[in-house]
Design an enzyme around this catalytic site. Structure first.
Site, PDB file in Angstrom:
ATOM      1  N   ARG A 290     -16.817 -52.612 106.417  1.00 19.67           N
ATOM      2  CA  ARG A 290     -15.429 -53.049 106.426  1.00 19.67           C
ATOM      3  C   ARG A 290     -14.787 -52.570 107.725  1.00 19.67           C
ATOM      4  O   ARG A 290     -14.683 -51.360 107.947  1.00 19.67           O
ATOM      5  CB  ARG A 290     -14.700 -52.474 105.207  1.00 19.67           C
ATOM      6  CG  ARG A 290     -13.247 -52.798 105.194  1.00 19.67           C
ATOM      7  CD  ARG A 290     -12.526 -52.313 103.922  1.00 19.67           C
ATOM      8  NE  ARG A 290     -11.114 -52.546 104.117  1.00 19.67           N
ATOM      9  CZ  ARG A 290     -10.165 -51.621 104.057  1.00 19.67           C
ATOM     10  NH1 ARG A 290     -10.459 -50.378 103.722  1.00 19.67           N
ATOM     11  NH2 ARG A 290      -8.917 -51.921 104.311  1.00 19.67           N
TER      12      ARG A 290
ATOM     13  N   GLU B  68      -3.235 -51.004 102.509  1.00 19.04           N
ATOM     14  CA  GLU B  68      -2.284 -49.981 102.070  1.00 19.04           C
ATOM     15  C   GLU B  68      -0.830 -50.286 102.414  1.00 19.04           C
ATOM     16  O   GLU B  68      -0.184 -49.550 103.182  1.00 19.04           O
ATOM     17  CB  GLU B  68      -2.673 -48.609 102.632  1.00 19.04           C
ATOM     18  CG  GLU B  68      -4.036 -48.139 102.148  1.00 19.04           C
ATOM     19  CD  GLU B  68      -4.246 -46.649 102.267  1.00 19.04           C
ATOM     20  OE1 GLU B  68      -3.394 -45.970 102.856  1.00 19.04           O
ATOM     21  OE2 GLU B  68      -5.263 -46.162 101.740  1.00 19.04           O
TER      22      GLU B  68
ATOM     23  N   ASN C 161      -8.082 -48.572  97.397  1.00 19.98           N
ATOM     24  CA  ASN C 161      -8.384 -47.349  98.148  1.00 19.98           C
ATOM     25  C   ASN C 161      -8.060 -46.178  97.227  1.00 19.98           C
ATOM     26  O   ASN C 161      -6.913 -46.061  96.773  1.00 19.98           O
ATOM     27  CB  ASN C 161      -7.519 -47.244  99.410  1.00 19.98           C
ATOM     28  CG  ASN C 161      -7.856 -48.319 100.442  1.00 19.98           C
ATOM     29  OD1 ASN C 161      -8.720 -49.160 100.221  1.00 19.98           O
ATOM     30  ND2 ASN C 161      -7.180 -48.280 101.582  1.00 19.98           N
TER      31      ASN C 161
ATOM     32  N   HIS D 272      -4.634 -53.554 109.479  1.00 16.33           N
ATOM     33  CA  HIS D 272      -4.724 -52.119 109.203  1.00 16.33           C
ATOM     34  C   HIS D 272      -3.734 -51.442 110.164  1.00 16.33           C
ATOM     35  O   HIS D 272      -4.119 -50.626 110.998  1.00 16.33           O
ATOM     36  CB  HIS D 272      -6.153 -51.613 109.374  1.00 16.33           C
ATOM     37  CG  HIS D 272      -6.450 -50.342 108.623  1.00 16.33           C
ATOM     38  ND1 HIS D 272      -7.488 -50.217 107.718  1.00 16.33           N
ATOM     39  CD2 HIS D 272      -5.838 -49.139 108.645  1.00 16.33           C
ATOM     40  CE1 HIS D 272      -7.511 -48.980 107.235  1.00 16.33           C
ATOM     41  NE2 HIS D 272      -6.504 -48.299 107.781  1.00 16.33           N
TER      42      HIS D 272
ATOM     43  N   GLU E 185     -11.832 -48.052  99.973  1.00 21.31           N
ATOM     44  CA  GLU E 185     -11.895 -46.770 100.682  1.00 21.31           C
ATOM     45  C   GLU E 185     -12.003 -45.635  99.684  1.00 21.31           C
ATOM     46  O   GLU E 185     -11.348 -45.664  98.641  1.00 21.31           O
ATOM     47  CB  GLU E 185     -10.616 -46.502 101.510  1.00 21.31           C
ATOM     48  CG  GLU E 185     -10.565 -47.190 102.830  1.00 21.31           C
ATOM     49  CD  GLU E 185      -9.299 -46.836 103.614  1.00 21.31           C
ATOM     50  OE1 GLU E 185      -8.800 -45.687 103.494  1.00 21.31           O
ATOM     51  OE2 GLU E 185      -8.823 -47.716 104.341  1.00 21.31           O
TER      52      GLU E 185
ATOM     53  N   TYR F 113      -8.008 -42.097  96.644  1.00 29.81           N
ATOM     54  CA  TYR F 113      -8.109 -40.733  97.159  1.00 29.81           C
ATOM     55  C   TYR F 113      -7.596 -39.730  96.107  1.00 29.81           C
ATOM     56  O   TYR F 113      -8.340 -39.283  95.273  1.00 29.81           O
ATOM     57  CB  TYR F 113      -7.325 -40.590  98.474  1.00 29.81           C
ATOM     58  CG  TYR F 113      -7.960 -41.341  99.633  1.00 29.81           C
ATOM     59  CD1 TYR F 113      -8.959 -40.743 100.399  1.00 29.81           C
ATOM     60  CD2 TYR F 113      -7.555 -42.629  99.970  1.00 29.81           C
ATOM     61  CE1 TYR F 113      -9.554 -41.418 101.462  1.00 29.81           C
ATOM     62  CE2 TYR F 113      -8.144 -43.314 101.032  1.00 29.81           C
ATOM     63  CZ  TYR F 113      -9.138 -42.701 101.782  1.00 29.81           C
ATOM     64  OH  TYR F 113      -9.722 -43.366 102.826  1.00 29.81           O
TER      65      TYR F 113
END
Ligand code: BGC
Length: 488
Positions: free
Chosen positions: A115, A205, A333, A159, A393, A335
């Site tokens: 990606r 994001e 994504n 991005h 991600e 985290y």
């Protein structure tokens, strides 16, 4: 260097193993265990997509080459005091010139997908108008190199590299002109690449870049908008996503697939009981209403509109229809977690405060919550009826010092990945439709306002010499990919 303690410790371990007490594994009666009695690694589904991820400004460098226009991150990173180590992305990983070597790094991991993101100002230096063929050529070369090495390219269109010209002319995402310009650029790139690229992520994001960049002023373009304007800008981002989906459908080859890559607000039940699970589900829907919710439901939730009151975004029914154009997949994504509990008070759930002693990784914001990668896709799939999810991600920074033997023993990254991947495997085994995983990141890179101090790669980069060295986590990841399974 070994400390006195660790030298002693090492001697003790060596002694144990000399006595045969460390390996191989033995059952209680002292007999070696038969193979079947060992824990077999837990398998991922067949055809699970394994990849790594990067983004243009974080790795490319070559900011003034081949007609690239300026982006808001060029401006922001060159503004004194904005980047912690005073650095910028002028050179970064010099990937623009070293992309062949970098494709080799992906190949060495055995990963079949990559990606990357396209820098909008390389394609349309002014945001709109005449395209820059040399910019397009770079991505043609990259895509061809990936395919020649058996790696599937997954392209992200945004991005965070907004052409500075659009920020200057219309205020960037404060104007729906930017949403339209984004769609034109997306359609243009899909037309050029979709003979070789099947999967496009639109926006990376939204929640992060908008709040940080337009709300708190700590990311580019560094604005601190009042709530109503911030919500309106977020609406324009959602609109840009919907318009881009439509433009890609219009211009790309049939079979091209498109979806967002969003850092969903991860809601984990405080513990696994029906009332907390229900609370986490409600919270997931409400706390993600301004992007994932509106694009997947075609409306903002009543809770979201009531919460923002007069500051809620203004929109038309036609816009909501565009925003909710059908996606082929949803990228998440993942985290850090938020923990949610049921509450007797309205709205029936509450986000719990973190105790100061809650553990985090090398990046302080990265609290450790492996269950997040299980719950977020599970709840999202249920709430929005999603058939295909990719973890676009997941990863962590680590101190990543070179040891005296020149290697990097990033055991904390391995610990992090092992635990998150075990939870992801649990999700797939239970039928949660996660189809692939992109590790952030292939190699250390420009970590936005934290500059080059925070290292997220499975390859270490020496930013002086540009040498890339595989960390221990690179072999760990290669092992997972080869087995298509995770040992716990
Ligand atoms: C972003 C990446 C960033 C990573 C680690 C994500 O928010 O998409 O660009 O480097 O997290 O902070």
């Amino acid at each position: 260097m070994f400390s006195r303690f660790s030298r002693r410790h090492f001697a003790k371990l060596a002694g144990l193993s000399a006595l045969g007490m460390a390996a191989p594994a033995r059952a209680a009666d002292g007999e070696p265990r038969p193979a079947a009695d060992r824990h077999a690694p837990a398998p991922f589904p067949k055809d699970f997509v394994w990849g790594t991820a990067t983004s243009s400004y974080q790795i490319e460098g070559a900011v003034n080459e081949d007609g690239r226009g300026r982006s808001i991150w060029d401006t922001f990173s060159h503004t004194p005091g904005k980047i912690e180590d005073g650095s910028n992305g002028n050179r970064a990983n010099d990937h623009y010139h070293r992309y062949k070597e970098d494709v080799g790094l992906i190949k060495n991991l055995g990963a079949r997908a990559y990606r990357f993101s396209i820098a909008w100002p390389r394609i349309f230096p002014d945001g709109t108008g005449a395209p820059n063929p040399k910019g397009v050529d770079f991505y043609n070369r990259l895509v061809d190199e990936l395919l020649a090495n058996g790696i599937e390219p997954w392209a992200t269109l945004y991005h965070w590299c907004l052409p500075q010209a659009l920020q200057d002319r219309v205020g960037g995402w404060q104007s729906s002109d930017t949403s339209k310009a984004f769609a034109d650029y997306s359609g243009y790139m899909a037309e050029r690449l979709s003979d070789r690229v099947t999967n496009f992520f639109t926006i990376n994001e939204a929640g992060r870049f908008l709040n940080f960049g337009y709300g708190w002023g700590i990311d580019a373009p560094g604005l601190k908008l009042p709530a109503a304007e911030l919500n309106q800008a977020m609406h324009h981002v959602a609109l840009g996503h919907g318009l881009a989906v439509q433009a890609i459908r219009a211009k790309a080859r049939p079979g091209t697939r498109v979806g967002p890559a969003e850092n969903i607000t991860v809601c984990v039940p405080a513990y696994d009981s029906p009332e907390h699970v229900r609370a986490a589900e409600m919270a997931t829907r409400e706390l993600n209403s301004n992007f994932l919710g509106v694009i997947l439901e075609g409306k903002y939730t009543d809770g979201f509109l009531a919460w923002h009151g007069k500051n809620a975004p203004k929109f038309t029914a036609e816009e909501l229809k565009i925003i909710s154009s059908k996606n082929d997949f949803v990228g998440l994504n993942i985290y850090a977690p938020n923990y949610v509990a049921a509450s007797d008070n309205k709205p029936g759930w509450t986000v719990l405060p973190f105790p100061a002693s809650f553990p985090h990784m090398n990046s302080e914001w990265l609290r450790i919550g492996p269950e997040g990668i299980y719950w977020a896709p599970r709840l999202a799939a249920k709430i929005w009826n999603i058939e295909s999810i990719y973890i676009s991600e997941n990863g962590t920074s680590s101190e990543d010092k070179l040891a005296t033997d020149g290697k990097v023993y990033d055991l904390d990254r391995i610990m992090f990945l092992r635990n998150y991947l075990a939870q992801l495997q649990r999700a797939t085994a239970e039928g949660v439709p996660v189809r692939g995983y992109f590790l952030w990141s292939l190699m250390d890179n420009f970590e936005w306002i934290l500059g080059y101090e925070k290292r997220f790669g499975v390859y270490r980069v020496d930013f002086e010499t540009q040498a890339r060295v595989p960390k221990l986590s690179a072999s760990f990841f290669r092992d997972v990919v080869a087995k298509n399974a995770i040992g716990v």
